[in-house]
Design an enzyme around this catalytic site. Structure first.
Site: not given
Ligand code: CIR
Length: 259
Positions: A167, A254
């Protein structure tokens, strides 16, 4: 005078589900230990409260292993919220699950209707809202999201970070309203305008996902050069243990929606 992008009064978080052991990860360093993950999450709620936020805690969603990462299915602003369409198939349904929580708190809730976009790819600065294209956020979603942001009064800028970054905010974060902490790769790409850019020291790229909130910098522990660099620049730095969170490719931003 542009509005602050690091001043907040409220946050929404969601407790980790036991199914988080099945959360998405690009490199398998083992499943997170659920009890330790819950402790990390509780400490996160505690520190958000200490920096002045009222934190609403939603219940776990066993059907969605990554639903603790509540930043991805929605965006929130004082003017309203936007339901997104997360780009990983296992996460798309998280948006419907958070809708009622947003309806309860925001007078205006818009919804992305096409393409895909994850909140982790959206970086708000005082002047603009940057949308990073990624494996989760496509051009159709980013373009439609730009229109929704304009409806709420925000100027969107679509950027293309280097390949391989999960991201946009995995690799850069606002430390305060004038300062962006970014990996060298993101800094070299020159994506974000009008901010002083501080480059993450070599070997500490995972420190780039942090939260500047109400004059305090919350960052993961284990990155001593980055915390020393920010402290030397005059920032009040507080570190949290997020080793289990990081096993799921996630970091400080996150786990909350902030407004
Ligand atoms: C994913 O791969 O979607 C989750 N394991 C981690 C999400 C991380 N979120 C973020 O960076 N906003």
């Amino acid at each position: 005078m542009p509005a602050s992008a690091t001043t907040f009064t409220h946050a929404i978080v969601r407790r980790p589900a036991a199914s988080a052991i099945h959360g998405l990860r690009s490199v398998d360093r083992g499943a997170p230990d659920i009890d330790a993950l819950r402790r990390e999450h509780a400490a996160y709620i505690d520190i958000l409260t200490r920096v002045g936020l009222t934190v609403d805690v939603l219940g776990p969603l066993e059907a969605f292993p990554d639903s603790v990462f509540v930043e991805d299915p929605a965006l929130v602003f004082p003017e309203g919220a936007i339901l997104l369409r997360p780009g990983a198939a296992s996460r798309l349904g998280e948006a419907a699950e958070i809708r009622s929580a947003l309806d309860d708190r925001f007078g205006r809730v818009l919804a992305l209707e096409e393409g895909f976009a994850d909140g982790g790819d959206v970086l708000r600065t005082p002047d603009a809202v940057y949308i990073g294209l990624s494996a989760r956020t496509d051009e159709v979603g980013a373009t439609a999201l730009s229109g929704l942001l304009a409806t709420l009064g925000y100027r969107a800028v679509i950027v293309r970070p280097p390949d391989g970054v999960l991201h946009l905010k995995t690799a850069c974060s606002l430390v305060d309203d004038r300062t962006l902490l970014a990996t060298r790769e993101i800094a070299d790409a020159g994506l974000i305008a009008d901010l002083d850019v501080v480059i993450v020291p070599d070997g500490e790229d995972l420190a780039a996902n942090l939260l500047g909130i109400n004059g305090v910098v919350l960052m993961a522990d284990g990155f001593p050069q980055t915390s020393a660099l920010l402290a030397a620049r005059g920032h009040e730095v507080r570190t949290l243990t997020v080793g289990e969170v990081m096993k799921l490719d996630a970091g400080l931003s996150c786990m909350s929606l902030r407004w």
